[in-house]
Design an enzyme around this catalytic site. Structure first.
Site, PDB file in Angstrom:
ATOM      1  NE  ARG A 152     -25.793  69.789  29.292  1.00  0.00           N
ATOM      2  CZ  ARG A 152     -27.070  69.436  29.437  1.00  0.00           C
ATOM      3  NH1 ARG A 152     -27.631  69.461  30.627  1.00  0.00           N
ATOM      4  NH2 ARG A 152     -27.787  69.058  28.402  1.00  0.00           N
ATOM      5  NE  ARG A 160     -14.438  77.881  24.857  1.00  0.00           N
ATOM      6  CZ  ARG A 160     -14.575  76.687  24.296  1.00  0.00           C
ATOM      7  NH1 ARG A 160     -14.540  76.584  22.972  1.00  0.00           N
ATOM      8  NH2 ARG A 160     -14.724  75.608  25.033  1.00  0.00           N
ATOM      9  NE  ARG A 207     -36.348  64.025  21.135  1.00  0.00           N
ATOM     10  CZ  ARG A 207     -37.305  64.150  20.221  1.00  0.00           C
ATOM     11  NH1 ARG A 207     -38.569  63.852  20.517  1.00  0.00           N
ATOM     12  NH2 ARG A 207     -37.012  64.560  18.996  1.00  0.00           N
ATOM     13  NE  ARG A 211     -24.226  64.134  16.808  1.00  0.00           N
ATOM     14  CZ  ARG A 211     -23.530  63.993  17.929  1.00  0.00           C
ATOM     15  NH1 ARG A 211     -22.737  64.965  18.335  1.00  0.00           N
ATOM     16  NH2 ARG A 211     -23.623  62.888  18.646  1.00  0.00           N
ATOM     17  CD  GLU A 252     -25.759  61.509  15.893  1.00  0.00           C
ATOM     18  OE1 GLU A 252     -26.429  62.195  16.701  1.00  0.00           O
ATOM     19  OE2 GLU A 252     -24.598  61.126  16.124  1.00  0.00           O
ATOM     20  CE1 TYR A 276     -25.778  62.844  27.285  1.00  0.00           C
ATOM     21  CE2 TYR A 276     -24.504  64.512  28.446  1.00  0.00           C
ATOM     22  CZ  TYR A 276     -24.648  63.633  27.393  1.00  0.00           C
ATOM     23  OH  TYR A 276     -23.655  63.537  26.451  1.00  0.00           O
ATOM     24  CG  ASP A 312     -20.338  64.781  29.932  1.00  0.00           C
ATOM     25  OD1 ASP A 312     -21.042  64.561  28.928  1.00  0.00           O
ATOM     26  OD2 ASP A 312     -20.042  65.926  30.316  1.00  0.00           O
TER      27      ASP A 312
END
Length: 388
Positions: free
Chosen positions: A178, A182, A254, A284, A305, A353, A355
């Site tokens: 995912r 680049r 989680r 993070r 977090e 999961y 979006d």
């Protein structure tokens, strides 16, 4: 469904995105809807609220960035809240230096101290890669085959251990696929054509979706099995295993713990800073005023977090979906398929999961499939698509 027409009330469990969109779609068709929500607010984990101390719009359960390639979904959310342009960018601390994520040409050149052109960078990483004998099965195999060991160990190994609580060799390769690599200087995290954040926050957006005379919402109201009696149908957006009382065991998730702190000024200069080293306990730090760049605030609200295994009473965030969980999921899914009068929806109801744009798309499709099945005199499907 004989005797359970539009005049009978449909029960929806959960006032997050999935429950709200299903409820609105049914109400627009003339269906009476009751939504029960255990928490004191709507919008589920994308709940936002103004911090009274700083005035910052806070993503209470962690940041949610809206991005989609679905024009209908984009039009849908904009009908309920004005979306302001926002291009998400992530920075990462690895071995004492700050880099841009996803890995791009700047990351590669900075990390290795090079000045590579795109074609040179491709060849450089290809030389570093450690491909296996066949298609990669694990996260680690996929990362080593794509990036080589230096980038994998700097950016992914420690972060993944903290995020998932296990070794990357034990995780499926699909988790890494995912994330793009680049070979230009594009450091935007997402590439969808429609991206933005709601000016008034996600909770205001969901409240607008729920604002229909055919919908009644009851907050601070956990689901009780007795509520099912007399309902035309139940849409369950809670955990799939919770519908069955976890009687075969709990599906693993989680969860996240947040350490909130404030700062006078600007703490880190960006919305999200990942901490990739295994020795740093948090994954993070998010600085919430940067999620609304059209606003100005003298002070800041930040979250550190921490990821850990979810226990009873914790908020589930990420389904683990390892081998043992998939076997248990097959069991629960088979039992759900045999249920009547209930449909399972959303990320928890399907143990996937999702979006936000996908959750909205599936909620729209679920409601429409239900209405079509009822019009045809057919039994509604328990799942829009099987969760396996």
């Amino acid at each position: 469904m004989k005797g359970r027409g539009l005049g009978s009330e449909v029960l929806i469990v959960g006032a997050g995105l999935t429950g709200a969109v299903i409820g609105r779609e049914l109400a627009e068709a003339g269906q009476k809807v009751r939504i029960v929500e255990a928490r004191p607010h709507v919008a589920g984990n994308c709940h936002t609220e103004r911090d009274p101390e700083t005035g910052v719009m806070v993503h209470v359960y962690g940041p949610h960035i809206f991005h989609t390639g679905d024009p209908e979904v984009w039009a849908y959310v904009n009908a309920h809240q004005r979306f302001r342009p926002y291009a998400h960018r992530v920075r990462a601390v690895a071995a004492g230096r700050v880099h841009a994520l996803p890995i791009n040409l700047l990351t590669i050149n900075q990390f290795f101290g090079e000045t590579l052109r795109p074609d040179e960078a491709r060849a450089f990483l290809a030389a570093q890669a450690e491909p296996g004998d066949g298609p990669p099965v694990s996260f680690e195999e996929c990362a080593l085959g794509m990036l080589g060991r230096p980038l994998y160990e700097a950016f992914f190994k420690g972060y993944t251990q903290k995020q998932w609580g296990c070794e990357p060799a034990d995780l499926p390769a699909s988790i890494l696929t995912r994330l793009p690599v680049r070979f230009d200087y594009n450091d935007a995290y997402f590439s969808h054509p429609f991206q933005g954040l709601p000016e008034g926050g996600y909770t205001a957006m969901v409240a607008s979706i729920l604002d229909h005379p055919g919908i009644r919402v009851e907050l601070n109201t956990p689901y009780d099995p007795s509520m099912r009696a007399g309902a035309a149908h139940v849409f369950w957006s809670g955990p799939l295993d919770a519908w069955f009382g976890h009687d075969r065991g709990r599906l693993a998730y989680r969860t996240l713990d947040f350490e909130r702190f404030t700062h006078r000024g600007d703490w880190q200069g960006c919305a999200v800073m990942n901490y990739c080293d295994a020795g740093v306990p948090w994954t993070r730090i998010t600085e919430h005023k940067h999620f609304a760049p059209w606003e100005n605030h003298d002070s800041s609200v930040l979250y550190r977090e921490y990821s850990r295994a979810a226990g009873p009473g914790d908020i589930p965030y990420y389904p683990v979906r390892l081998v043992a969980e998939k076997a248990l999921l097959r069991d629960y899914a088979a039992r759900a398929e045999a249920e009547t009068g209930v449909s399972f929806a959303g990320r928890l109801g399907s143990y996937r999961y999702l979006d936000m744009d996908v959750a909205i798309r599936e909620a729209l499709d679920t409601a429409r499939a239900f209405l079509a099945a009822r019009a045809a005199g057919l039994k509604p499907a328990p799942f829009l698509r099987p969760p396996l």
